[in-house]
Design a protein around this motif. Structure first.
Motif, PDB file in Angstrom:
ATOM      1  N   PHE A 139       0.801  -1.120   0.077  1.00  0.00           N
ATOM      2  CA  PHE A 139      -0.014  -0.018   0.036  1.00  0.00           C
ATOM      3  C   PHE A 139       0.753   1.517  -0.175  1.00  0.00           C
ATOM      4  O   PHE A 139       0.343   2.156   0.011  1.00  0.00           O
ATOM      5  CB  PHE A 139      -0.806  -0.132   1.089  1.00  0.00           C
ATOM      6  N   THR A 140       2.204   1.200   0.165  1.00  0.00           N
ATOM      7  CA  THR A 140       2.924   2.334  -0.071  1.00  0.00           C
ATOM      8  C   THR A 140       4.203   2.266  -1.069  1.00  0.00           C
ATOM      9  O   THR A 140       4.335   1.093  -1.615  1.00  0.00           O
ATOM     10  CB  THR A 140       3.562   2.768   1.061  1.00  0.00           C
ATOM     11  N   ASN A 141       4.792   2.915  -1.425  1.00  0.00           N
ATOM     12  CA  ASN A 141       6.158   3.050  -2.322  1.00  0.00           C
ATOM     13  C   ASN A 141       7.248   3.385  -1.505  1.00  0.00           C
ATOM     14  O   ASN A 141       8.141   3.791  -2.502  1.00  0.00           O
ATOM     15  CB  ASN A 141       5.767   4.256  -3.432  1.00  0.00           C
ATOM     16  N   ILE A 142       7.228   3.181  -0.467  1.00  0.00           N
ATOM     17  CA  ILE A 142       8.497   3.548   0.401  1.00  0.00           C
ATOM     18  C   ILE A 142       9.694   2.644  -0.221  1.00  0.00           C
ATOM     19  O   ILE A 142       9.589   1.548  -0.044  1.00  0.00           O
ATOM     20  CB  ILE A 142       8.139   3.439   1.949  1.00  0.00           C
ATOM     21  N   PRO A 143      10.543   3.024  -0.482  1.00  0.00           N
ATOM     22  CA  PRO A 143      11.908   2.368  -1.119  1.00  0.00           C
ATOM     23  C   PRO A 143      12.623   1.620   0.228  1.00  0.00           C
ATOM     24  O   PRO A 143      12.848   1.769   1.206  1.00  0.00           O
ATOM     25  CB  PRO A 143      12.751   3.234  -1.660  1.00  0.00           C
ATOM     26  N   PRO A 144      13.172   0.469  -0.401  1.00  0.00           N
ATOM     27  CA  PRO A 144      14.182  -0.145   0.668  1.00  0.00           C
ATOM     28  C   PRO A 144      15.235   0.742   1.184  1.00  0.00           C
ATOM     29  O   PRO A 144      15.729   1.667   0.478  1.00  0.00           O
ATOM     30  CB  PRO A 144      14.573  -1.426  -0.010  1.00  0.00           C
ATOM     31  N   SER A 145      15.665   0.450   2.322  1.00  0.00           N
ATOM     32  CA  SER A 145      16.806   1.194   2.769  1.00  0.00           C
ATOM     33  C   SER A 145      18.208   0.740   2.277  1.00  0.00           C
ATOM     34  O   SER A 145      18.196  -0.379   1.530  1.00  0.00           O
ATOM     35  CB  SER A 145      17.266   0.796   4.390  1.00  0.00           C
ATOM     36  N   GLU A 146      19.132   1.805   2.334  1.00  0.00           N
ATOM     37  CA  GLU A 146      20.394   1.359   1.772  1.00  0.00           C
ATOM     38  C   GLU A 146      21.137   0.044   2.191  1.00  0.00           C
ATOM     39  O   GLU A 146      21.957  -0.597   1.553  1.00  0.00           O
ATOM     40  CB  GLU A 146      21.417   2.300   1.844  1.00  0.00           C
ATOM     41  N   MET A 147      20.708  -0.159   3.587  1.00  0.00           N
ATOM     42  CA  MET A 147      21.386  -1.305   4.116  1.00  0.00           C
ATOM     43  C   MET A 147      20.874  -2.815   3.634  1.00  0.00           C
ATOM     44  O   MET A 147      21.822  -3.576   3.166  1.00  0.00           O
ATOM     45  CB  MET A 147      21.017  -1.526   5.480  1.00  0.00           C
ATOM     46  N   ILE A 148      19.606  -2.708   3.281  1.00  0.00           N
ATOM     47  CA  ILE A 148      19.077  -3.952   2.753  1.00  0.00           C
ATOM     48  C   ILE A 148      19.507  -4.216   1.213  1.00  0.00           C
ATOM     49  O   ILE A 148      19.615  -5.296   0.757  1.00  0.00           O
ATOM     50  CB  ILE A 148      17.637  -3.801   2.852  1.00  0.00           C
TER      51      ILE A 148
END
Length: 295
Positions: A139-148
């Motif tokens: 339900f969102t478009n929040i991108p993954p973190s740089e760590m993952i």
């Protein structure tokens, strides 16, 4: 320093909650864990503090048992919620909000199990992250973190470093330095638990290796961190404790391997510490079934 904890017990409760991630009721263990998390990511460190503070504050406001709050029993699942969300996603305003909300919810869910004397361990953390990750992915478009998304660098294939990486992965830290700090954190409170955890991680790595799991994943500690927790739970001075550690680690690792191979939990964030919870509960059940005279 102790005067600060006496004057502001909330800080003491929060640090003990972080220490309880590896079942250690020790403020200095919690402080070392926090340092290890900050070493890997400042966002992870802040998220851990926020989530654990939210859970501790919630427990206090809802009038939960003071001795349980003091022991940090309402902090560890929340701490894992905080660091997990900051690990999986870029820390947007929504993620920071969910870190606080997740911390509060972890406290409430933990209380549900504590009052019913059900050994839930980190299950509140698992449940919250599975729900949050599924919702955020869909339900969102929040991108993954740089760590993952980052590729592992300077991967050390030493038989000594591998179990330390397992300690690090308990709290989503991939670097050997964090693993060393976490190991020391457990060791200062319980040398025996730290050593059992180390051996548990080695056993977990070996079992996964014989099952043909990814060598890279094994040395990163991805197949050892659940074994670390299971080994710490059953660590003790009795001769039979070693047997129970072996049984718990074996069951935990098999569950871990099967779940990872099936990919059925990928959409909700992965297996997390579920193999530890399942393996430990099964071992506790076996303990109750088998008469004490046989073990």
């Amino acid at each position: 320093m102790n005067k600060i904890f006496i004057k502001i017990p909330f800080i003491d409760n929060v640090l003990k909650g972080i220490g309880q991630i590896m079942l250690q009721e020790n403020r200095w263990t919690g402080l070392l864990f926090l340092i290890g998390i900050f070493t890997g990511s400042w966002q992870g460190g802040i998220a851990t503090l926020l989530a654990t503070s939210a859970s501790t504050f919630t427990a206090m406001k809802l009038g939960y048992d003071k001795s349980e709050i003091k022991a940090g029993l309402y902090g560890f699942s929340a701490a894992l919620v905080g660091v997990a969300l900051s690990f999986f996603f870029q820390t947007t305003i929504l993620i920071w909000f969910l870190i606080v909300l997740g911390g509060a919810l972890a406290s409430i869910i933990q209380h549900f199990f504590i009052t019913r004397k059900i050994p839930a361990f980190t299950f509140p953390f698992i449940l919250i992250i599975w729900v949050f990750v599924f919702a955020l992915h869909n339900f969102t478009n929040i991108p993954p973190s740089e760590m993952i998304t980052a590729k592992p660098v300077d991967l050390n294939y030493s038989e000594f470093i591998t179990p330390l990486n397992g300690f690090g992965e308990v709290i989503f830290q991939g670097g050997a330095l964090s693993g060393i700090i976490f190991f020391i954190g457990v060791f200062i409170n319980s040398p025996l638990a730290a050593l059992y955890g180390f051996v548990g991680a080695l056993l977990g790595a070996y079992i996964s290796f014989t099952r043909g799991e990814s060598i890279e994943g094994i040395h990163m500690g991805l197949f050892g961190f659940n074994a670390v927790l299971s080994a710490i739970v059953f660590s003790g001075v009795k001769k039979t404790d070693g047997l129970w550690v072996l049984i718990a680690v074996f069951i935990t690792v098999i569950i871990d391997d099967l779940l990872i191979e099936s990919n059925i939990l990928t959409a909700v964030g992965g297996v997390l510490t579920f193999p530890f919870v399942a393996g430990t509960c099964i071992t506790l059940l076996i303990q109750k079934i088998i008469p004490k005279r046989f073990v």
